[in-house]
Motif scaffolding. Structure first.
Motif, short mmCIF file in Angstrom:
data_model
loop_
_atom_site.label_atom_id
_atom_site.label_comp_id
_atom_site.label_asym_id
_atom_site.label_seq_id
_atom_site.Cartn_x
_atom_site.Cartn_y
_atom_site.Cartn_z
N SER A 125 -3.69 0.41 -17.16
CA SER A 125 -4.97 0.92 -16.67
C SER A 125 -4.93 1.12 -15.15
O SER A 125 -5.64 1.99 -14.62
CB SER A 125 -6.11 -0.04 -17.04
OG SER A 125 -6.12 -1.19 -16.20
N LEU A 126 -4.11 0.33 -14.47
CA LEU A 126 -4.00 0.46 -13.01
C LEU A 126 -3.31 1.75 -12.60
O LEU A 126 -3.40 2.17 -11.44
CB LEU A 126 -3.23 -0.73 -12.45
CG LEU A 126 -3.90 -2.10 -12.62
CD1 LEU A 126 -2.91 -3.22 -12.35
CD2 LEU A 126 -5.11 -2.22 -11.71
N MET A 127 -2.64 2.40 -13.55
CA MET A 127 -1.96 3.66 -13.26
C MET A 127 -2.85 4.86 -13.56
O MET A 127 -2.44 6.01 -13.34
CB MET A 127 -0.66 3.74 -14.08
CG MET A 127 0.29 2.59 -13.81
SD MET A 127 1.77 2.64 -14.84
CE MET A 127 2.43 0.98 -14.58
N SER A 128 -4.04 4.60 -14.11
CA SER A 128 -5.03 5.66 -14.39
C SER A 128 -4.49 6.74 -15.32
O SER A 128 -4.84 7.91 -15.18
CB SER A 128 -5.53 6.29 -13.08
OG SER A 128 -6.16 5.32 -12.27
N LYS A 129 -3.63 6.32 -16.26
CA LYS A 129 -3.08 7.28 -17.23
C LYS A 129 -3.66 6.98 -18.62
O LYS A 129 -4.09 5.86 -18.89
CB LYS A 129 -1.56 7.20 -17.24
CG LYS A 129 -0.94 7.66 -15.92
CD LYS A 129 0.57 7.83 -16.00
CE LYS A 129 1.32 6.54 -15.91
NZ LYS A 129 2.78 6.73 -15.71
#
Length: 400
Positions: free
Chosen positions: A309-313
């Motif tokens: 989720s921290l990679m916004s993918k």
């Protein structure tokens, strides 16, 4: 007899240690001596390059040993047992990523002067302890993790919810140092270069040329006791042949791995577009690097959902046993209100969701941003931490 032998060896180690001067030595490992990855890998490399500490990685893999030697990094192995013994007796700091650590004959756990640190594997609502069955195992786990001096969490919320309420750690043992692997996400040049190179995608798919034009899905089912097959197989209408044809048509590679404790789980046969990756085949494999190289992740209630989720993918979730796990072992809290992606049930929905989101990141973020923000605020607020530097400063302060 074995217990008596262990006590005798422990007494011998303690006697020998009286004649060996302690040095600023740090020994670091992870759950397997045949793996090089995760939070402890990144902390090990950082401490090796940014301090005067003598930092050693625990391994029995020749591939890992060759790699560490090529980088000029220190390691310990049973292949050089005398050296390992001497370094062990000189050691002042032990670091691991789980609830246990390198502890020959209870030498370190019985020594209160040795600093013991856990980086933890990840962060998320999955992190809980069994409360209905296997109570003895749960008590042993809690007892074991409480022998650490320092256990790291990512937020005050996870520190209390997981560290204090679940693991019964005292507040002075819990620290907000975050996860070392999350530091990489601050380096946008590294992220872009890793995605462009796609080292692991190329190695696993054996495709060297046009792989950068393809999309990659990383499937990461977590450890479960109830399933002997991959949860994706339980989707109504699922067929390996049909899924492989779909992936080829859409120019997508599907790479999957599973938790180390699920070694007996039934795998797919490798196809043109479906590939399996394991620590056994790739001891240097790092699933965090593969996440950076991927365009979408399919998972479940694993803490990897927080990382991704921290990679916004885009993420999708296949959790046929969610209710069963929630009502038996449970979670620190219900994940579904903060699920950072769409839950999939039938196979047709899986194909539609892949097409819908893998090429349209803004659409995905528009739909799930509130869930992502909620999950991160509770379990991974990386804007607050320079994790490796905080660990470094903590260790150096304790060694003064």
């Amino acid at each position: 007899m074995k217990k008596i032998l262990n006590i005798v060896v422990l007494l011998i180690l303690k006697f020998l240690s009286l004649f060996i001067r302690k040095e600023n030595i740090v020994i670091i490992g992870t759950y397997s001596r045949y793996r090089y990855g995760g939070n402890t890998k990144y902390l090990y490399e950082y401490l090796s390059m940014n301090t005067d500490l003598q930092v050693y990685w625990l391994t029995e893999s020749m591939e890992i040993i060759d790699y560490l030697e090529s980088k000029g990094l220190k390691y310990l192995t049973n292949k050089k047992l005398f050296k390992k013994l001497i370094v062990t007796l000189k050691c002042k700091v032990i670091i691991d990523s789980g609830t246990g650590y390198y502890n020959p004959f209870n030498y370190f756990s019985s020594n209160p002067n040795i600093l013991k640190i856990s980086t933890m594997h990840g962060s998320g609502p999955k992190l809980t302890v069994e409360r209905k069955e296997n109570i003895e195992e749960t008590l042993n786990l809690i007892k074991k993790i409480n022998t650490f001096n320092c256990v790291s969490f990512c937020t005050e919320y996870s520190r209390v919810t997981i560290g204090i309420n679940q693991l019964l750690l005292s507040r002075d043992k819990t620290r907000l140092f975050g996860l070392p692997k999350h530091d990489l996400l601050h380096d946008h040049e590294y992220i872009n270069l890793t995605y462009k190179k796609r080292k692991w995608v190329k190695a696993i798919t054996n495709e060297k040329n046009n792989i950068n034009k393809s999309k990659v899905i990383y499937y990461t089912p977590t450890y479960r006791t109830t399933y002997k097959t991959l949860p994706i197989r339980s989707l109504p209408g699922f067929s390996v042949e049909e899924f492989d044809a779909f992936l080829e048509k859409e120019d997508i590679y599907f790479i999957y791995s599973f938790h180390s404790m699920n070694s007996s789980i039934e795998q797919f046969e490798n196809t043109k577009r479906i590939k399996f990756v394991s620590d056994a085949e790739y001891p240097l494999f790092d699933n965090f690097e593969l996440m950076i190289e991927s365009d979408m992740m399919i998972g479940d209630y694993s803490t990897l959902a927080t990382d991704f989720s921290l990679m916004s993918k885009p993420q999708l979730f296949i959790m046929p046993d969610y209710k069963e796990v929630y009502e038996s072992k449970g979670f620190a809290e219900d994940l579904k209100p903060m699920l950072p992606g769409e839950e999939i049930t039938p196979f047709n929905d899986l194909k539609e969701a892949i097409i819908k989101y893998i090429m349209n990141q803004p659409l995905f973020l528009d739909k799930f941003k509130n869930n992502i923000d909620l999950l991160q605020s509770k379990y991974a607020d990386i804007k607050k931490y320079d994790s490796r530097e905080m660990f470094k400063n903590y260790i150096l302060t304790k060694l003064k």
